[in-house]
Design a protein around this motif. Structure first.
Motif, PDB file in Angstrom:
ATOM      1  N   SER A 155       5.879  54.054  49.564  1.00  0.00           N
ATOM      2  CA  SER A 155       4.575  53.838  48.945  1.00  0.00           C
ATOM      3  C   SER A 155       3.762  55.130  49.038  1.00  0.00           C
ATOM      4  O   SER A 155       3.283  55.472  50.123  1.00  0.00           O
ATOM      5  CB  SER A 155       3.822  52.698  49.637  1.00  0.00           C
ATOM      6  OG  SER A 155       2.491  52.638  49.174  1.00  0.00           O
ATOM      7  N   ASP A 186       0.803  55.646  48.000  1.00  0.00           N
ATOM      8  CA  ASP A 186      -0.591  55.324  48.320  1.00  0.00           C
ATOM      9  C   ASP A 186      -0.778  55.093  49.820  1.00  0.00           C
ATOM     10  O   ASP A 186      -1.715  55.617  50.433  1.00  0.00           O
ATOM     11  CB  ASP A 186      -1.044  54.097  47.536  1.00  0.00           C
ATOM     12  CG  ASP A 186      -1.068  54.345  46.034  1.00  0.00           C
ATOM     13  OD1 ASP A 186      -1.239  55.518  45.639  1.00  0.00           O
ATOM     14  OD2 ASP A 186      -0.888  53.383  45.274  1.00  0.00           O
ATOM     15  N   LYS A 187       0.119  54.326  50.407  1.00  0.00           N
ATOM     16  CA  LYS A 187       0.002  54.014  51.826  1.00  0.00           C
ATOM     17  C   LYS A 187       0.644  55.077  52.714  1.00  0.00           C
ATOM     18  O   LYS A 187       0.420  55.103  53.916  1.00  0.00           O
ATOM     19  CB  LYS A 187       0.638  52.656  52.106  1.00  0.00           C
ATOM     20  CG  LYS A 187      -0.057  51.494  51.401  1.00  0.00           C
ATOM     21  CD  LYS A 187       0.608  50.164  51.738  1.00  0.00           C
ATOM     22  CE  LYS A 187      -0.113  49.009  51.058  1.00  0.00           C
ATOM     23  NZ  LYS A 187       0.525  47.694  51.370  1.00  0.00           N
ATOM     24  N   LYS A 188       1.468  55.922  52.108  1.00  0.00           N
ATOM     25  CA  LYS A 188       2.216  56.948  52.832  1.00  0.00           C
ATOM     26  C   LYS A 188       3.112  56.338  53.903  1.00  0.00           C
ATOM     27  O   LYS A 188       3.328  56.904  54.971  1.00  0.00           O
ATOM     28  CB  LYS A 188       1.266  57.985  53.437  1.00  0.00           C
ATOM     29  CG  LYS A 188       0.425  58.731  52.415  1.00  0.00           C
ATOM     30  CD  LYS A 188      -0.486  59.751  53.080  1.00  0.00           C
ATOM     31  CE  LYS A 188      -1.358  60.455  52.054  1.00  0.00           C
ATOM     32  NZ  LYS A 188      -2.283  61.438  52.679  1.00  0.00           N
ATOM     33  N   CYS A 226       3.952  46.938  55.089  1.00  0.00           N
ATOM     34  CA  CYS A 226       4.576  48.125  55.684  1.00  0.00           C
ATOM     35  C   CYS A 226       4.588  47.934  57.195  1.00  0.00           C
ATOM     36  O   CYS A 226       3.824  48.570  57.929  1.00  0.00           O
ATOM     37  CB  CYS A 226       3.805  49.388  55.307  1.00  0.00           C
ATOM     38  SG  CYS A 226       3.646  49.683  53.536  1.00  0.00           S
ATOM     39  N   ALA A 236       0.234  56.145  62.323  1.00  0.00           N
ATOM     40  CA  ALA A 236       0.128  54.796  61.773  1.00  0.00           C
ATOM     41  C   ALA A 236       0.901  53.793  62.618  1.00  0.00           C
ATOM     42  O   ALA A 236       0.427  52.683  62.893  1.00  0.00           O
ATOM     43  CB  ALA A 236       0.637  54.782  60.330  1.00  0.00           C
TER      44      ALA A 236
END
Length: 267
Positions: free
Chosen positions: A92, A94-96, A107, A132
């Motif tokens: 993703s 966008d979410k990296k 995720c 994250a």
């Protein structure tokens, strides 16, 4: 012959649309499904990460043990194609982060760990992913948490040691603790009585402390070579002995308040 049969078995589950493992039969356990479920649809990121690493390792076996360079080249090519497809369909931007599955919006921590362990994360993405994953705190079961910590220990050593203290350490203070690690974090409140209070797969610190705090790890097959790279964290000293096929490696290090570090290695 058995390795070829195994790799051929999984190859038939590669889907035509995305070039990913799809609709794998059987009970798929990537972490404990009752306590820390993942969003497992047809094309599962973690399964594809595992298959990618299996192809790479199979190629090494073919080349170094069987002297079959042709088979090794084939498996390496399949691995390269699979990696490209994993990056294309399961990442993703966008979410990296990696999605749990194709078509999933989740995720989860475990998915990122599989991707980090098996080389699906580009260098420029790693620091964000490690942060994250740490921000998710304890989002995986006790057995899987070894892999969680192994994947980020060198980048976040103090966080990792504190994780051991706060989770395995807390378990040691519970009434059910008998000197062995339990099958899951909260065995007293598990939904059935099928859990054990002595579970080898949950003994993460037993390996992590010599690997990442004492700092002794192999750098080639069979411990022919090794490295000693301690993570001091907030500790003043550590000592231990790591057995290898070539004999024991004894390490003793001190990190005093004056900033003087002393390392003793006896091989």
């Amino acid at each position: 012959p058995n390795l070829k049969k195994l790799m051929s078995y999984f190859e038939k589950f590669i889907g035509k649309e995305h070039g990913l493992l799809s609709k794998i039969p059987g009970w798929i356990v990537l972490d404990h499904p009752d306590t820390y479920p993942m969003d497992l649809k047809d094309e599962i990121t973690a399964m594809n990460c595992l298959y990618y690493e299996a192809l790479k390792q199979a190629a090494i076996i073919a080349k170094t043990i069987n002297n079959d360079a042709q088979q090794a080249t084939l498996w390496n090519k399949q691995a390269d194609v699979l990696k490209s497809n994993i990056r294309k369909w399961l990442w993703s931007p966008d979410k990296k982060l990696f999605l749990d599955s194709y078509g999933s919006g989740k995720c989860n921590q475990q998915t990122q760990v599989y991707a980090m362990l098996y080389g699906l994360v580009e260098p420029g993405e790693m620091a964000f992913m490690q942060e994250a994953v740490a921000a998710m705190n304890r989002s995986s079961e006790q057995s899987f948490s070894y892999y969680l910590l192994y994947s980020i220990f060198d980048a976040k050593p103090q966080w990792s040691l504190d994780f051991i203290r706060n989770n395995w350490g807390t378990q040691m203070k519970t009434p059910l603790f008998n000197g062995s690690w339990h099958e899951n974090w909260d065995i007293a409140n598990f939904s059935s009585d099928l859990m054990t209070t002595s579970h080898a797969w949950c003994s993460g610190p037993t390996a992590l402390l010599p690997q990442k705090v004492l700092g002794v790890e192999p750098t080639s097959a069979g411990w022919q070579t090794f490295s000693v790279k301690p993570n001091f964290c907030d500790l003043k000293w550590a000592k231990g002995i790591v057995p290898t096929p070539y004999g024991s490696i004894a390490v003793d290090w001190e990190n005093n308040t004056e900033g003087v570090f002393k390392l003793y290695v006896l091989v």
